[in-house]
Design a protein around this motif. Sequence first.
Motif, PDB file in Angstrom:
ATOM      1  N   THR A 125      -0.191   4.864 -10.348  1.00 30.64           N
ATOM      2  CA  THR A 125      -1.408   5.653 -10.169  1.00 30.64           C
ATOM      3  C   THR A 125      -2.523   4.788  -9.592  1.00 30.64           C
ATOM      4  OG1 THR A 125      -0.824   7.139 -11.987  1.00 30.64           O
ATOM      5  CG2 THR A 125      -3.142   7.066 -11.343  1.00 30.64           C
ATOM      6  N   LEU A 126      -3.210   5.371  -8.628  1.00 26.64           N
ATOM      7  CA  LEU A 126      -4.334   4.725  -7.960  1.00 26.64           C
ATOM      8  C   LEU A 126      -5.627   5.299  -8.508  1.00 26.64           C
ATOM      9  CD1 LEU A 126      -5.108   2.892  -5.434  1.00 26.64           C
ATOM     10  CD2 LEU A 126      -5.275   5.054  -4.182  1.00 26.64           C
ATOM     11  N   ARG A 131     -14.777   8.922 -11.574  1.00 27.57           N
ATOM     12  CA  ARG A 131     -13.537   8.199 -11.335  1.00 27.57           C
ATOM     13  C   ARG A 131     -12.493   9.165 -10.795  1.00 27.57           C
ATOM     14  NH1 ARG A 131      -9.370   4.767 -15.192  1.00 27.57           N
ATOM     15  NH2 ARG A 131      -8.723   6.857 -15.853  1.00 27.57           N
ATOM     16  N   LEU A 132     -11.912   8.799  -9.671  1.00 33.37           N
ATOM     17  CA  LEU A 132     -10.838   9.567  -9.062  1.00 33.37           C
ATOM     18  C   LEU A 132      -9.498   8.925  -9.421  1.00 33.37           C
ATOM     19  CD1 LEU A 132     -12.299  10.120  -5.470  1.00 33.37           C
ATOM     20  CD2 LEU A 132     -12.717  11.432  -7.566  1.00 33.37           C
ATOM     21  N   SER A 133      -8.488   9.769  -9.559  1.00 29.10           N
ATOM     22  CA  SER A 133      -7.135   9.298  -9.827  1.00 29.10           C
ATOM     23  C   SER A 133      -6.171   9.898  -8.816  1.00 29.10           C
ATOM     24  CB  SER A 133      -6.690   9.705 -11.237  1.00 29.10           C
ATOM     25  OG  SER A 133      -7.535   9.166 -12.224  1.00 29.10           O
ATOM     26  N   CYS A 134      -5.101   9.163  -8.551  1.00 29.01           N
ATOM     27  CA  CYS A 134      -4.091   9.634  -7.601  1.00 29.01           C
ATOM     28  C   CYS A 134      -2.724   9.165  -8.095  1.00 29.01           C
ATOM     29  CB  CYS A 134      -4.381   9.105  -6.213  1.00 29.01           C
ATOM     30  SG  CYS A 134      -3.090   9.450  -4.992  1.00 29.01           S
ATOM     31  N   ALA A 135      -1.912  10.089  -8.542  1.00 27.66           N
ATOM     32  CA  ALA A 135      -0.574   9.759  -9.023  1.00 27.66           C
ATOM     33  C   ALA A 135       0.417   9.853  -7.876  1.00 27.66           C
ATOM     34  CB  ALA A 135      -0.188  10.705 -10.149  1.00 27.66           C
ATOM     35  N   VAL A 138      -0.898  13.259  -6.012  1.00 24.68           N
ATOM     36  CA  VAL A 138      -1.654  14.282  -6.724  1.00 24.68           C
ATOM     37  C   VAL A 138      -2.953  13.676  -7.219  1.00 24.68           C
ATOM     38  CG1 VAL A 138      -1.668  15.911  -8.637  1.00 24.68           C
ATOM     39  CG2 VAL A 138       0.475  15.442  -7.421  1.00 24.68           C
ATOM     40  N   GLU A 139      -4.061  14.223  -6.722  1.00 27.13           N
ATOM     41  CA  GLU A 139      -5.370  13.684  -7.048  1.00 27.13           C
ATOM     42  C   GLU A 139      -6.045  14.485  -8.144  1.00 27.13           C
ATOM     43  OE1 GLU A 139      -5.895  13.047  -2.247  1.00 27.13           O
ATOM     44  OE2 GLU A 139      -7.490  13.967  -3.430  1.00 27.13           O
ATOM     45  N   SER A 140      -6.974  13.815  -8.804  1.00 25.91           N
ATOM     46  CA  SER A 140      -7.816  14.490  -9.786  1.00 25.91           C
ATOM     47  C   SER A 140      -9.095  13.690  -9.967  1.00 25.91           C
ATOM     48  CB  SER A 140      -7.088  14.638 -11.123  1.00 25.91           C
ATOM     49  OG  SER A 140      -6.745  13.370 -11.640  1.00 25.91           O
ATOM     50  N   GLY A 141     -10.098  14.318 -10.558  1.00 28.60           N
ATOM     51  CA  GLY A 141     -11.282  13.574 -10.952  1.00 28.60           C
ATOM     52  C   GLY A 141     -12.551  13.828 -10.174  1.00 28.60           C
ATOM     53  N   GLY A 142     -12.512  14.663  -9.161  1.00 27.58           N
ATOM     54  CA  GLY A 142     -13.748  14.935  -8.422  1.00 27.58           C
ATOM     55  C   GLY A 142     -14.711  15.761  -9.249  1.00 27.58           C
ATOM     56  N   GLY A 143     -15.875  16.037  -8.676  1.00 26.19           N
ATOM     57  CA  GLY A 143     -16.859  16.848  -9.369  1.00 26.19           C
ATOM     58  C   GLY A 143     -18.243  16.664  -8.801  1.00 26.19           C
TER      59      GLY A 143
END
Length: 121
Positions: free
Chosen positions: A75-76, A19-23, A5-10
Amino acid sequence: QVQLVESGGGSVQAGGSLRLSCAASGPTYKMAWFRQAPGKEREGVAAIYTATSRPVYADSVKGRFTISRDNAKNTLYLQMSRLEPEDTAMYYCAASRRPGNVFSSSDYNYWGQGTQVTVSS
């Protein structure tokens, strides 16, 4: 199965940071960030080996992007600095449970949904 599950784009102006995150939901051997711009092939930008946290970078992002991993949170992360309009793309987190070419997309069997990064000049 490993769910990502990714987050942080924009959207950001050139020179800015994101900063992007990937759980991840399970164990992996290596993880990576790929990106795909419209009309272009998917390319690997950064990868990391889970056991050693040894990073590998594509030449196009060396010195600007930093890949890291929080083992406790599984998390990456991808810290992107000095962003350029050429970095605009959909960014995907990927995971693999086997060794191989870190920047070969066919070597990864788990993928996130993607997060858009847009850099304006």
